[in-house]
Design an enzyme around this catalytic site. Structure first.
Site, PDB file in Angstrom:
ATOM      1  N   GLU A 112       2.718  -0.894   4.384  1.00 49.98           N
ATOM      2  CA  GLU A 112       2.405   0.474   3.997  1.00 49.98           C
ATOM      3  C   GLU A 112       3.696   1.255   3.759  1.00 49.98           C
ATOM      4  O   GLU A 112       4.612   1.211   4.584  1.00 49.98           O
ATOM      5  CB  GLU A 112       1.599   1.169   5.096  1.00 49.98           C
TER       6      GLU A 112
ATOM      7  N   HIS B 199      -2.650  -3.184  -3.200  1.00 48.63           N
ATOM      8  CA  HIS B 199      -4.013  -2.988  -2.708  1.00 48.63           C
ATOM      9  C   HIS B 199      -4.961  -2.708  -3.871  1.00 48.63           C
ATOM     10  O   HIS B 199      -6.103  -3.176  -3.886  1.00 48.63           O
ATOM     11  CB  HIS B 199      -4.035  -1.828  -1.705  1.00 48.63           C
TER      12      HIS B 199
ATOM     13  N   HIS C  41       0.843  -1.194   0.000  1.00 51.28           N
ATOM     14  CA  HIS C  41       0.000   0.000   0.000  1.00 51.28           C
ATOM     15  C   HIS C  41       0.884   1.253   0.000  1.00 51.28           C
ATOM     16  O   HIS C  41       2.061   1.190   0.346  1.00 51.28           O
ATOM     17  CB  HIS C  41      -0.857   0.077   1.272  1.00 51.28           C
TER      18      HIS C  41
ATOM     19  N   THR D 176       0.467   5.067   2.006  1.00 46.23           N
ATOM     20  CA  THR D 176      -0.323   5.528   3.146  1.00 46.23           C
ATOM     21  C   THR D 176      -1.337   6.609   2.780  1.00 46.23           C
ATOM     22  O   THR D 176      -2.369   6.734   3.433  1.00 46.23           O
ATOM     23  CB  THR D 176       0.594   6.091   4.247  1.00 46.23           C
TER      24      THR D 176
ATOM     25  N   ASP E 142      -3.726   2.313  -4.615  1.00 45.19           N
ATOM     26  CA  ASP E 142      -2.364   2.184  -4.087  1.00 45.19           C
ATOM     27  C   ASP E 142      -1.767   0.828  -4.433  1.00 45.19           C
ATOM     28  O   ASP E 142      -2.492  -0.156  -4.562  1.00 45.19           O
ATOM     29  CB  ASP E 142      -2.334   2.451  -2.577  1.00 45.19           C
TER      30      ASP E 142
END
Length: 278
Positions: A145, A183, A80, A82, A193
């Site tokens: 992340e 993601h 991902h 953030t 993302d």
């Protein structure tokens, strides 16, 4: 010549250690909650399950615990970005109960790797998602992340740290190369993302994710179906337009913002990936 006596120096060290130990630690409270929750789950694992009665079958009298078991292990890694302003903002988000979101790792722009949850525990990072026939990605994946707002390239030191972490996870849990995804891949209708700036090809060259070679010599089958091919790769094709956008963002980022159709060259790329996924 050093004329300082040993005792004053020792006292300075003791004072410094005392000051450090008394300094406020921003996540001391949430760390305590983490330990409490982990202890609670550990207690649940120790409980012997109650027998399951069935009509016409004898009632089980004894619990028979098998000796052949271990922890369930993750089989996917989901990457991902953030979409927040800083790592500190992400830490706050992931330690507030009301947000209901978390990840196993957060990698800051300077390359610092922050481990926020035991790999065997289920983080809340994937949300409503699907990859192939898997409809609960949180239960079988590790969430990573990267501190990035999705509008700029990722920092080289950040990607270097990510590669080190991925290598560790891949060997620790025997995760297949094809199971390193984003993601946006597993939730194409909701998420974008880790953005078109993410260097998927660089990761694939290290064994983290699929990629394609020279597709110029590929001859597409007459009955080639792009939607079917996307589904074989893993994409949720209930929203075909979103699936195509997610595919382009991952594998053809230069064309990810234009059009929702695949030209012949892009279909060849998809065909190459489909063959690797079958």
């Amino acid at each position: 010549m050093n004329t300082m006596k040993p005792y004053p120096r020792l006292m300075l060290w003791v004072m410094a250690a005392t000051i450090y130990s008394c300094a406020p630690k921003p996540y001391a409270t949430t760390n305590k909650v983490y330990r409490q929750q982990a202890k609670q789950y550990a207690g649940m694992l120790k409980v012997q399950p109650a027998p399951v009665p069935a009509d016409g079958a004898p009632t089980v009298v004894n619990w028979i615990g098998t000796t052949n078991f271990n922890m369930r292990k993750p089989n996917y890694v989901i990457i991902h970005h953030t979409a927040q302003g800083s790592c500190d903002s992400t830490f706050r988000t992931f330690t507030l109960p009301r947000t209901q979101v978390s990840a196993h790792y957060v990698i800051c722009g300077d390359g610092t790797i922050n481990h926020m949850l035991n790999d065997y525990l289920r983080a809340w990072h994937a949300g409503l998602s699907k990859w192939g026939n898997v409809t609960d990605m949180n239960s079988c994946s590790i969430g990573i992340e990267l501190d990035n707002n999705g509008l700029v390239p990722f920092q080289p030191q950040q990607i270097n740290s990510l590669l080190v972490l991925l290598d560790s996870l891949k060997h620790r849990y025997n995760i297949p190369a094809a199971n390193f995804i984003g993601h946006g891949d597993i939730a194409p209708s909701r998420k974008v993302d880790p953005s078109a700036y993410f260097p998927w090809q660089q990761l694939a060259e290290k064994g983290f994710g699929l990629w394609y070679g020279d597709t110029a010599k590929i001859i597409l089958p007459v009955d080639f179906n792009s939607k079917r091919a996307l589904r074989i790769v893993g994409y949720d094709t209930r929203d075909t337009t979103a699936a195509i956008k997610a595919f382009k963002r991952h594998f053809i980022p230069a064309d990810s913002t234009t059009g929702t159709e695949l030209n012949e060259g892009e279909k060849k790329i998809l065909f190459s990936l489909m063959e690797q996924s079958e």
